[in-house]
Design a protein around this motif. Structure first.
Motif, PDB file in Angstrom:
ATOM      1  N   TRP A 136       0.993  -1.267   0.005  1.00  0.00           N
ATOM      2  CA  TRP A 136      -0.276  -0.228   0.200  1.00  0.00           C
ATOM      3  C   TRP A 136       0.792   1.258   0.233  1.00  0.00           C
ATOM      4  CZ3 TRP A 136      -5.282   0.050  -0.239  1.00  0.00           C
ATOM      5  CH2 TRP A 136      -5.691  -1.569  -0.318  1.00  0.00           C
ATOM      6  N   ILE A 137      -0.029   2.700  -0.414  1.00  0.00           N
ATOM      7  CA  ILE A 137       0.947   3.948  -0.844  1.00  0.00           C
ATOM      8  C   ILE A 137      -0.437   4.784   0.017  1.00  0.00           C
ATOM      9  CG2 ILE A 137       2.994   3.255  -2.213  1.00  0.00           C
ATOM     10  CD1 ILE A 137       1.456   4.725  -4.204  1.00  0.00           C
ATOM     11  N   ARG A 138      -0.236   6.114   0.639  1.00  0.00           N
ATOM     12  CA  ARG A 138      -0.875   6.552   0.831  1.00  0.00           C
ATOM     13  C   ARG A 138      -0.755   8.128  -0.344  1.00  0.00           C
ATOM     14  NH1 ARG A 138      -0.415   6.887   6.206  1.00  0.00           N
ATOM     15  NH2 ARG A 138      -2.023   5.169   6.306  1.00  0.00           N
ATOM     16  N   ALA A 139      -1.853   8.743  -1.261  1.00  0.00           N
ATOM     17  CA  ALA A 139      -0.923  10.327  -1.791  1.00  0.00           C
ATOM     18  C   ALA A 139      -1.898  10.794  -1.371  1.00  0.00           C
ATOM     19  CB  ALA A 139      -0.510   9.386  -2.983  1.00  0.00           C
ATOM     20  N   ARG A 140      -1.971  11.679  -2.300  1.00  0.00           N
ATOM     21  CA  ARG A 140      -2.195  12.766  -2.539  1.00  0.00           C
ATOM     22  C   ARG A 140      -3.367  12.894  -3.685  1.00  0.00           C
ATOM     23  NH1 ARG A 140      -3.000  15.189   2.411  1.00  0.00           N
ATOM     24  NH2 ARG A 140      -4.861  16.207   1.249  1.00  0.00           N
ATOM     25  N   ALA A 154      -2.324   6.136  -9.948  1.00  0.00           N
ATOM     26  CA  ALA A 154      -2.339   7.436 -10.036  1.00  0.00           C
ATOM     27  C   ALA A 154      -4.202   8.046 -10.211  1.00  0.00           C
ATOM     28  CB  ALA A 154      -1.670   8.572 -10.531  1.00  0.00           C
ATOM     29  N   ALA A 155      -4.303   7.561 -11.520  1.00  0.00           N
ATOM     30  CA  ALA A 155      -5.781   6.839 -12.109  1.00  0.00           C
ATOM     31  C   ALA A 155      -6.901   6.957 -10.793  1.00  0.00           C
ATOM     32  CB  ALA A 155      -5.803   7.171 -13.090  1.00  0.00           C
ATOM     33  N   ALA A 156      -6.391   5.922 -11.004  1.00  0.00           N
ATOM     34  CA  ALA A 156      -7.361   5.036  -9.694  1.00  0.00           C
ATOM     35  C   ALA A 156      -7.298   5.888  -8.336  1.00  0.00           C
ATOM     36  CB  ALA A 156      -6.766   3.727  -8.839  1.00  0.00           C
ATOM     37  N   ILE A 157      -6.480   6.809  -8.130  1.00  0.00           N
ATOM     38  CA  ILE A 157      -6.418   7.563  -6.819  1.00  0.00           C
ATOM     39  C   ILE A 157      -7.492   8.806  -6.742  1.00  0.00           C
ATOM     40  CG2 ILE A 157      -5.322   9.371  -5.759  1.00  0.00           C
ATOM     41  CD1 ILE A 157      -2.461   7.292  -5.538  1.00  0.00           C
ATOM     42  N   VAL A 158      -7.157   9.229  -8.396  1.00  0.00           N
ATOM     43  CA  VAL A 158      -8.273  10.513  -8.247  1.00  0.00           C
ATOM     44  C   VAL A 158      -9.723   9.675  -8.329  1.00  0.00           C
ATOM     45  CG1 VAL A 158      -9.358  11.760 -10.677  1.00  0.00           C
ATOM     46  CG2 VAL A 158      -6.392  11.180 -10.259  1.00  0.00           C
ATOM     47  N   LEU A 159     -10.008   8.563  -9.558  1.00  0.00           N
ATOM     48  CA  LEU A 159     -11.737   8.309  -9.106  1.00  0.00           C
ATOM     49  C   LEU A 159     -11.425   6.909  -7.590  1.00  0.00           C
ATOM     50  CD1 LEU A 159     -13.532   7.150 -10.923  1.00  0.00           C
ATOM     51  CD2 LEU A 159     -12.119   5.060 -11.501  1.00  0.00           C
ATOM     52  N   GLY A 218      -8.521  14.232   3.816  1.00  0.00           N
ATOM     53  CA  GLY A 218      -8.394  14.110   1.676  1.00  0.00           C
ATOM     54  C   GLY A 218      -7.000  13.049   1.017  1.00  0.00           C
ATOM     55  N   THR A 219      -6.526  12.625   1.869  1.00  0.00           N
ATOM     56  CA  THR A 219      -5.880  11.130   0.814  1.00  0.00           C
ATOM     57  C   THR A 219      -6.504  10.040   0.282  1.00  0.00           C
ATOM     58  OG1 THR A 219      -5.033   9.828   2.918  1.00  0.00           O
ATOM     59  CG2 THR A 219      -3.584  11.594   2.378  1.00  0.00           C
ATOM     60  N   VAL A 220      -5.557   9.538  -0.089  1.00  0.00           N
ATOM     61  CA  VAL A 220      -6.297   7.967  -0.562  1.00  0.00           C
ATOM     62  C   VAL A 220      -4.941   7.214  -0.356  1.00  0.00           C
ATOM     63  CG1 VAL A 220      -7.244   6.821  -2.756  1.00  0.00           C
ATOM     64  CG2 VAL A 220      -8.128   9.073  -2.321  1.00  0.00           C
ATOM     65  N   GLU A 221      -5.703   6.152  -0.304  1.00  0.00           N
ATOM     66  CA  GLU A 221      -4.786   4.396   0.240  1.00  0.00           C
ATOM     67  C   GLU A 221      -4.803   3.511  -1.792  1.00  0.00           C
ATOM     68  OE1 GLU A 221      -4.666   4.816   4.836  1.00  0.00           O
ATOM     69  OE2 GLU A 221      -5.610   2.912   3.783  1.00  0.00           O
TER      70      GLU A 221
END
Length: 238
Positions: A121-125, A189-194, A220-223
């Protein structure tokens, strides 16, 4: 220790597949250069990424701190999902904790569950993945009928529900970038946006047989998570 370069022009390259589905199928191939300083300038790194042709190639500049540098064919990227999952997987298996990675966009926490065959896993904005537009299709069949990237410019993440109640989504990723791959097998990255747009956990089925797991994170992050499978280690001319 991660091996050093073999000569002034030959370097070691690890290839893995990231976001593999059941049984280790699918996954997006990734090139990892463990000894990033052996390719010291951006022009040479870009030329190598262009030649290798993976959707991304990542250079590890400091395995202790997790500092990395990411390239797609034709472009340097401040952030990308599948390279970071792949790098963290490799670092953990070569003696480094990989609890966090350092990208141009910012620091990225990284961890793994379930042991050797577990999910990384990673966590990003979401704003780090800016420029990727999503478009909902009426059905997965409509999405499957696309024979290539839809007309237009800019990164398109096309998607449709497989099971809305269960959060299962079918996606296809089209970078539509000059010199880039026509369709991405799996795109963190696109999965994070969706996921940020829908505001809920998702099981994303992308490409031929890839699986991306996502969930909203704190502040407000996404894992984003997935399995990594090794492919090969070889030398290439840099």
């Amino acid at each position: 220790m991660i091996p050093k370069s073999i000569s002034e022009t030959a370097i070691e390259l690890h290839v893995v597949r990231v976001f593999c589905g059941d049984g280790g199928t699918g996954g997006n191939p990734l090139g990892i250069v463990p000894d990033g300083p052996a390719v010291p300038d951006r022009a040479r790194r870009q030329a190598l990424a262009d030649r290798l042709g993976f959707s991304e190639t990542v250079f590890i500049d400091d395995p202790g701190t997790g500092a990395v540098d990411i390239y797609a064919p034709g472009a340097r990227l401040p952030f990308a999902g599948h390279p970071l999952l792949g790098v963290a997987w490799l670092l953990r298996r070569t003696g480094f904790p990989a609890e966090g990675l350092v990208t141009e966009a910012g620091p990225v926490p990284a961890w793994e569950d379930g042991g050797a065959e577990g999910t990384g896993w990673i966590r990003a904005r979401p704003e780090w993945a800016a420029g990727r537009r999503t478009e909902r299709f009426g059905s997965a069949a409509e999405l499957e009928a696309l024979d290539g990237p839809p007309e237009g410019e800019g990164w398109l993440y096309a998607w449709a529900w497989l099971d809305e109640a269960a959060g299962r989504v079918r996606t296809r990723g089209f970078p539509r970038r000059p010199g880039g791959v026509p369709e991405d097998e799996a795109t963190g990255a696109a999965a994070i946006v969706l996921t940020a747009e829908l505001g809920r956990p998702l099981d994303i089925h992308q490409g031929r047989a890839s699986l991306i797991r996502t969930r909203p994170g704190p502040d407000g992050t996404v894992e984003v998570g997935g399995r990594v499978v090794p492919v090969e280690t070889r030398t290439v001319e840099a």
